[in-house]
Design a protein around this motif. Structure first.
Motif, short mmCIF file in Angstrom:
data_model
loop_
_atom_site.label_atom_id
_atom_site.label_comp_id
_atom_site.label_asym_id
_atom_site.label_seq_id
_atom_site.Cartn_x
_atom_site.Cartn_y
_atom_site.Cartn_z
N PRO A 76 5.65 9.44 24.44
CA PRO A 76 6.05 10.78 24.01
C PRO A 76 4.84 11.62 23.60
CG PRO A 76 7.37 9.10 22.92
CD PRO A 76 6.27 8.38 23.64
N LEU A 77 4.85 12.86 24.01
CA LEU A 77 3.79 13.78 23.62
C LEU A 77 3.89 14.05 22.12
CD1 LEU A 77 3.92 16.37 26.56
CD2 LEU A 77 2.45 14.36 26.32
N GLY A 78 2.76 14.10 21.47
CA GLY A 78 2.74 14.44 20.05
C GLY A 78 3.19 13.36 19.10
N GLU A 79 3.39 12.12 19.60
CA GLU A 79 3.88 11.05 18.74
C GLU A 79 3.02 9.79 18.88
OE1 GLU A 79 8.04 8.77 17.52
OE2 GLU A 79 7.94 9.86 19.42
N PRO A 80 2.09 9.58 17.96
CA PRO A 80 1.30 8.34 18.00
C PRO A 80 2.19 7.12 17.81
CG PRO A 80 0.25 9.98 16.59
CD PRO A 80 1.62 10.49 16.91
N LEU A 81 1.84 6.03 18.48
CA LEU A 81 2.62 4.79 18.38
C LEU A 81 1.80 3.64 17.80
CD1 LEU A 81 4.60 4.89 21.76
CD2 LEU A 81 5.27 5.80 19.53
N GLY A 82 0.64 3.94 17.27
CA GLY A 82 -0.19 2.89 16.69
C GLY A 82 -1.22 3.51 15.77
N GLY A 83 -2.17 2.69 15.35
CA GLY A 83 -3.22 3.16 14.45
C GLY A 83 -3.67 2.06 13.52
N LEU A 84 -3.84 2.38 12.26
CA LEU A 84 -4.31 1.40 11.28
C LEU A 84 -3.15 0.79 10.51
CD1 LEU A 84 -7.53 3.12 9.89
CD2 LEU A 84 -7.43 0.82 10.86
N LEU A 85 -3.19 -0.53 10.40
CA LEU A 85 -2.29 -1.28 9.53
C LEU A 85 -3.12 -1.81 8.37
CD1 LEU A 85 -0.43 -3.47 12.21
CD2 LEU A 85 0.17 -1.17 11.46
N PHE A 86 -2.62 -1.67 7.16
CA PHE A 86 -3.29 -2.20 5.97
C PHE A 86 -2.49 -3.38 5.43
CE2 PHE A 86 -5.79 1.71 4.17
CZ PHE A 86 -6.60 1.70 5.29
N GLY A 87 -3.24 -4.32 4.85
CA GLY A 87 -2.64 -5.43 4.12
C GLY A 87 -2.80 -5.20 2.63
N PRO A 88 -2.53 -6.20 1.81
CA PRO A 88 -2.54 -6.02 0.35
C PRO A 88 -3.89 -5.63 -0.24
CG PRO A 88 -2.34 -8.36 0.94
CD PRO A 88 -2.13 -7.58 2.19
N SER A 89 -4.99 -5.99 0.42
CA SER A 89 -6.30 -5.70 -0.17
C SER A 89 -6.55 -4.20 -0.28
CB SER A 89 -7.42 -6.37 0.64
OG SER A 89 -7.54 -5.80 1.92
N LEU A 90 -6.00 -3.41 0.67
CA LEU A 90 -6.20 -1.96 0.63
C LEU A 90 -4.95 -1.20 0.18
CD1 LEU A 90 -8.37 -1.38 3.84
CD2 LEU A 90 -9.12 -1.66 1.47
N LEU A 91 -3.80 -1.84 0.29
CA LEU A 91 -2.58 -1.19 -0.19
C LEU A 91 -2.48 -1.25 -1.71
CD1 LEU A 91 0.10 -2.52 2.34
CD2 LEU A 91 -0.77 -0.19 2.18
N HIS A 92 -3.02 -2.33 -2.31
CA HIS A 92 -2.83 -2.55 -3.74
C HIS A 92 -4.11 -2.89 -4.49
CE1 HIS A 92 1.20 -2.72 -2.20
NE2 HIS A 92 1.03 -3.92 -1.67
N ASP A 93 -4.89 -3.83 -3.96
CA ASP A 93 -6.04 -4.35 -4.72
C ASP A 93 -7.14 -3.31 -4.89
OD1 ASP A 93 -4.60 -6.67 -4.66
OD2 ASP A 93 -5.78 -7.63 -3.10
N ASP A 94 -7.41 -2.53 -3.84
CA ASP A 94 -8.47 -1.53 -3.91
C ASP A 94 -8.05 -0.32 -3.08
OD1 ASP A 94 -10.78 -0.04 -4.10
OD2 ASP A 94 -12.14 -1.73 -3.76
N VAL A 95 -7.16 0.48 -3.65
CA VAL A 95 -6.64 1.65 -2.94
C VAL A 95 -7.75 2.68 -2.69
CG1 VAL A 95 -4.92 3.49 -2.97
CG2 VAL A 95 -4.37 1.26 -3.94
N ASP A 96 -8.72 2.76 -3.62
CA ASP A 96 -9.84 3.70 -3.43
C ASP A 96 -10.56 3.40 -2.11
OD1 ASP A 96 -9.34 5.01 -5.79
OD2 ASP A 96 -10.87 3.94 -6.94
N ALA A 97 -10.77 2.12 -1.83
CA ALA A 97 -11.44 1.74 -0.59
C ALA A 97 -10.57 2.08 0.62
CB ALA A 97 -11.77 0.25 -0.61
#
Length: 384
Positions: free
Chosen positions: A268-289
């Protein structure tokens, strides 16, 4: 300015029937949590970001001609972490064009500007998922495929945090069919036909594939799949081994313009279907990073991939060398529309396709459990 809370993803203990993620989940060591337990999180302050007045679009806007969000060149400006942070990002390949923003960010020192020491590694999605869920790697350049959604459903602490690209309207990467006598591209009866593809039913491409098939009386449940190697898909289509095929860049150029074949649709035009997935280290442990990483990625898009980047011969030459690909091959297809945002409902539509393909188990994963837009919103200063 506003304050936002980044909530911790609660997990469940059921780890059964996870398809390709199956045995890997047992090794992931997912922490068991009570869904009713209180969640504690550090409040985060979001401020305006210079040069990013147009750095956000409404996720509900699904218009195919939607202009992707853009900041000024060089924005958002770096905000170096006070302490140097080492991060590992994995991807299935580092030579594909859709990975180019990561490769360019590393080459141009955009991660360094944030005081990030980033290592890019090649690792297949099935191998990477349990490592990401346990925090042994920090981020994955991939997509919310069936294995990812099944993993989240079973307890993996993973979220899709940024988009990657959508195709140029001139691109014909997608579903091609060899026409039978008397058929026209306006309507090709697809039910019962055999499709050749190097991509399995659990890929995000199942969504646009199902959409294209249904326009022609088919659907993922009404065709026969034949999974082939990348070098064999076009050959099988041309010699009659399969009736149709999902052709990627730049392979579709081989049949484009030939009246014996018809293009039925692509991503589909205008609709990304992927990119970056984060795990707990960046979702919770170090959000600033995590925010710093997205800031560097977004700045790279705005600086080097804001428009038709293939109009710049010098940059195409540089990009071909970085991706270790032939310059002529790179120039043979339109520029991708790099886009860090995630559209509303994409994971719902993906899961509909996975169910139609028979590769999804368990209840559908709600978007709020699979997607977190808050980090890229913070990186561009969106306070809405």
């Amino acid at each position: 300015m506003r304050t936002r809370t980044t909530a911790c993803l609660s997990t469940r203990t059921t780890l059964l029937g996870l398809l390709t993620a199956g045995a890997l989940l047992a090794s992931a060591g997912c922490a068991q949590q009570d869904d009713s337990a209180p969640v504690s999180a550090k409040p985060r302050t979001v401020q305006d970001v210079a040069g990013c007045a147009k750095g956000w679009t409404d996720p509900a806007d699904l218009a195919p001609d939607r202009d992707p969000a853009r900041c000024d060149k060089g924005a958002p400006a770096p905000q170096p972490l006070t302490k140097r942070k080492k991060l590992t990002i994995v991807a299935g390949t580092l030579s594909a064009e859709y990975v180019a923003p990561l490769v360019v960010a590393a080459e141009k020192g955009e991660f360094e500007k944030e005081n990030l020491d980033v290592t890019l590694k090649v690792l297949p999605t099935p191998d990477a998922l349990p490592l990401l869920a346990k925090g042994e790697i920090d981020a994955q350049w991939a997509a919310p495929e069936a294995a990812v959604m099944n993993g989240v459903n079973g307890g993996f602490d993973i979220k899709w945090v940024s988009g990657n690209f959508s195709p140029d309207p001139a691109s014909k990467s997608g579903l091609w069919v060899r026409l039978k006598k008397g058929e026209s591209a306006d309507h090709v009866p697809m039910a019962g036909r055999r499709m050749g593809t190097m991509i399995g039913k659990g890929s995000v491409i199942a969504y646009p594939m199902d959409t294209a098939l249904k326009k022609h009386g088919g659907g993922l449940d009404k065709i026969q799949f034949q999974q082939l190697g990348s070098a064999d898909v076009l050959t099988a289509l041309q010699n009659g081994g399969v009736d149709s095929a999902w052709l990627l860049d730049p392979v579709w150029r081989k049949v484009d313009g030939d009246p014996s074949y018809a293009f039925l649709g692509g991503q589909p035009l205008g609709e990304p279907l992927g990119g970056l997935l984060f795990g707990p280290s960046l979702l919770h442990d170090d959000v600033d990073a995590g925010v710093a990483l997205l800031r560097a990625y977004i700045r790279t898009v705005n600086t080097y991939f804001a428009g038709d980047y293939k109009k710049d011969p010098a940059f195409v030459d540089e990009l071909a060398k970085l991706l270790k690909t032939d310059q002529a091959v790179l120039k043979s297809t339109p520029s991708l529309r790099m886009d860090w945002e995630i559209r509303g409902g994409t994971t719902d539509r993906l899961q509909d396709a996975y169910r139609a393909a028979g590769v999804s188990e368990g209840d559908p994963v709600p978007e709020k459990k699979a997607v977190d837009r808050s980090l890229y919103e913070e990186a561009v200063g969106h306070q809405g």
